[in-house]
Design a protein around this motif. Structure first.
Motif, short mmCIF file in Angstrom:
data_model
loop_
_atom_site.label_atom_id
_atom_site.label_comp_id
_atom_site.label_asym_id
_atom_site.label_seq_id
_atom_site.Cartn_x
_atom_site.Cartn_y
_atom_site.Cartn_z
N LYS A 109 3.09 -6.35 -17.61
CA LYS A 109 3.98 -5.41 -16.90
C LYS A 109 4.25 -5.84 -15.46
CE LYS A 109 4.62 -0.52 -15.91
NZ LYS A 109 4.08 0.84 -16.03
N VAL A 110 3.25 -6.43 -14.79
CA VAL A 110 3.45 -6.83 -13.40
C VAL A 110 3.98 -8.27 -13.26
CG1 VAL A 110 1.79 -5.22 -12.41
CG2 VAL A 110 1.05 -7.53 -13.00
N SER A 111 3.90 -9.06 -14.33
CA SER A 111 4.37 -10.45 -14.26
C SER A 111 5.82 -10.58 -13.81
CB SER A 111 4.17 -11.16 -15.59
OG SER A 111 2.80 -11.36 -15.83
N LEU A 118 8.14 -12.78 -6.77
CA LEU A 118 7.68 -12.49 -5.41
C LEU A 118 6.72 -13.57 -4.89
CD1 LEU A 118 7.74 -10.32 -3.15
CD2 LEU A 118 5.77 -9.28 -4.26
N LEU A 119 5.82 -14.04 -5.75
CA LEU A 119 4.76 -14.94 -5.32
C LEU A 119 4.85 -16.34 -5.90
CD1 LEU A 119 1.82 -12.43 -5.86
CD2 LEU A 119 2.96 -12.96 -3.71
N GLY A 120 5.49 -16.48 -7.05
CA GLY A 120 5.50 -17.74 -7.77
C GLY A 120 4.57 -17.63 -8.96
N GLU A 121 4.97 -18.19 -10.07
CA GLU A 121 4.25 -18.02 -11.33
C GLU A 121 2.80 -18.48 -11.29
OE1 GLU A 121 4.90 -19.24 -15.97
OE2 GLU A 121 6.62 -19.11 -14.66
N ASP A 122 2.52 -19.53 -10.56
CA ASP A 122 1.16 -20.08 -10.52
C ASP A 122 0.40 -19.71 -9.25
OD1 ASP A 122 1.53 -21.36 -12.99
OD2 ASP A 122 2.50 -23.05 -12.02
N HIS A 123 0.84 -18.67 -8.55
CA HIS A 123 0.24 -18.32 -7.26
C HIS A 123 -0.50 -17.00 -7.27
CE1 HIS A 123 1.94 -21.73 -5.09
NE2 HIS A 123 3.03 -21.53 -5.82
N GLU A 136 3.91 -2.54 -2.13
CA GLU A 136 5.01 -1.65 -2.54
C GLU A 136 5.45 -1.95 -3.97
OE1 GLU A 136 9.69 -1.24 -1.45
OE2 GLU A 136 8.30 -1.33 0.24
N GLN A 137 5.62 -3.22 -4.31
CA GLN A 137 6.08 -3.59 -5.65
C GLN A 137 5.05 -3.26 -6.73
OE1 GLN A 137 9.18 -4.79 -6.49
NE2 GLN A 137 9.69 -4.37 -4.37
N VAL A 138 3.79 -3.52 -6.47
CA VAL A 138 2.74 -3.22 -7.44
C VAL A 138 2.61 -1.71 -7.62
CG1 VAL A 138 0.26 -3.39 -7.94
CG2 VAL A 138 1.51 -5.39 -7.08
N THR A 139 2.69 -0.97 -6.53
CA THR A 139 2.63 0.49 -6.59
C THR A 139 3.81 1.05 -7.38
OG1 THR A 139 1.44 0.55 -4.48
CG2 THR A 139 2.49 2.60 -5.20
N ASN A 140 5.00 0.51 -7.12
CA ASN A 140 6.20 0.95 -7.83
C ASN A 140 6.11 0.67 -9.34
OD1 ASN A 140 7.36 1.95 -5.51
ND2 ASN A 140 8.68 0.18 -5.18
N ALA A 141 5.33 -0.33 -9.71
CA ALA A 141 5.13 -0.65 -11.13
C ALA A 141 4.12 0.29 -11.78
CB ALA A 141 4.68 -2.10 -11.28
N GLY A 142 3.49 1.15 -10.97
CA GLY A 142 2.58 2.15 -11.50
C GLY A 142 1.11 1.82 -11.38
N PHE A 143 0.78 0.86 -10.52
CA PHE A 143 -0.61 0.44 -10.36
C PHE A 143 -1.11 0.72 -8.95
CE2 PHE A 143 1.14 -2.19 -13.73
CZ PHE A 143 0.22 -1.95 -14.74
N LYS A 144 -2.43 0.88 -8.85
CA LYS A 144 -3.08 1.02 -7.54
C LYS A 144 -3.42 -0.36 -7.03
CE LYS A 144 -5.14 5.45 -8.70
NZ LYS A 144 -6.39 6.18 -8.91
N ILE A 145 -3.37 -0.52 -5.71
CA ILE A 145 -3.70 -1.81 -5.09
C ILE A 145 -4.19 -1.56 -3.68
CG2 ILE A 145 -1.27 -2.13 -4.49
CD1 ILE A 145 -1.77 -5.19 -4.62
N GLU A 146 -5.30 -2.22 -3.31
CA GLU A 146 -5.78 -2.16 -1.93
C GLU A 146 -6.37 -3.50 -1.55
OE1 GLU A 146 -10.09 -0.29 -1.44
OE2 GLU A 146 -8.84 1.00 -2.71
N SER A 147 -6.17 -3.87 -0.32
CA SER A 147 -6.61 -5.17 0.19
C SER A 147 -8.14 -5.23 0.26
CB SER A 147 -6.03 -5.41 1.57
OG SER A 147 -6.46 -6.65 2.08
N LEU A 148 -8.68 -6.38 -0.15
CA LEU A 148 -10.13 -6.61 -0.04
C LEU A 148 -10.46 -7.59 1.07
CD1 LEU A 148 -11.26 -6.96 -3.75
CD2 LEU A 148 -11.63 -5.04 -2.21
N THR A 149 -9.49 -8.39 1.52
CA THR A 149 -9.74 -9.40 2.54
C THR A 149 -8.87 -9.13 3.76
OG1 THR A 149 -8.17 -10.84 1.43
CG2 THR A 149 -10.47 -11.22 0.95
#
Length: 73
Positions: free
Chosen positions: A18-20, A26-31, A57-70
């Protein structure tokens, strides 16, 4: 290349599929990859010029939670 990690709830191959279509352009297939075996479902991004705000924003809009770890480097 810089690596940035995010905690997500992308927890299966269906979720990755779903997020692919969002992450590949946005990032590149192998990134990027999601470790669905990790309890925190870690999304690892390998890119120097990451627009973190856009990624979240894009991951959230796809219906997933995301938060930075680094921290930004």
């Amino acid at each position: 290349m810089k690596t940035k990690q995010f905690k997500t709830n992308i927890n299966c191959s269906g979720c990755v599929a779903k997020v692919s279509p969002i992450l590949n352009p946005l990032l590149g297939e192998d990134h990027w990859e999601v470790d669905t075996t990790n309890k925190d479902k870690i999304l690892t991004v390998n890119i120097d010029n990451l627009d973190e705000e856009m990624l979240v924003e894009q991951v959230t809009n796809a219906g997933f939670k995301i938060e930075s770890l680094t921290q930004n480097q």
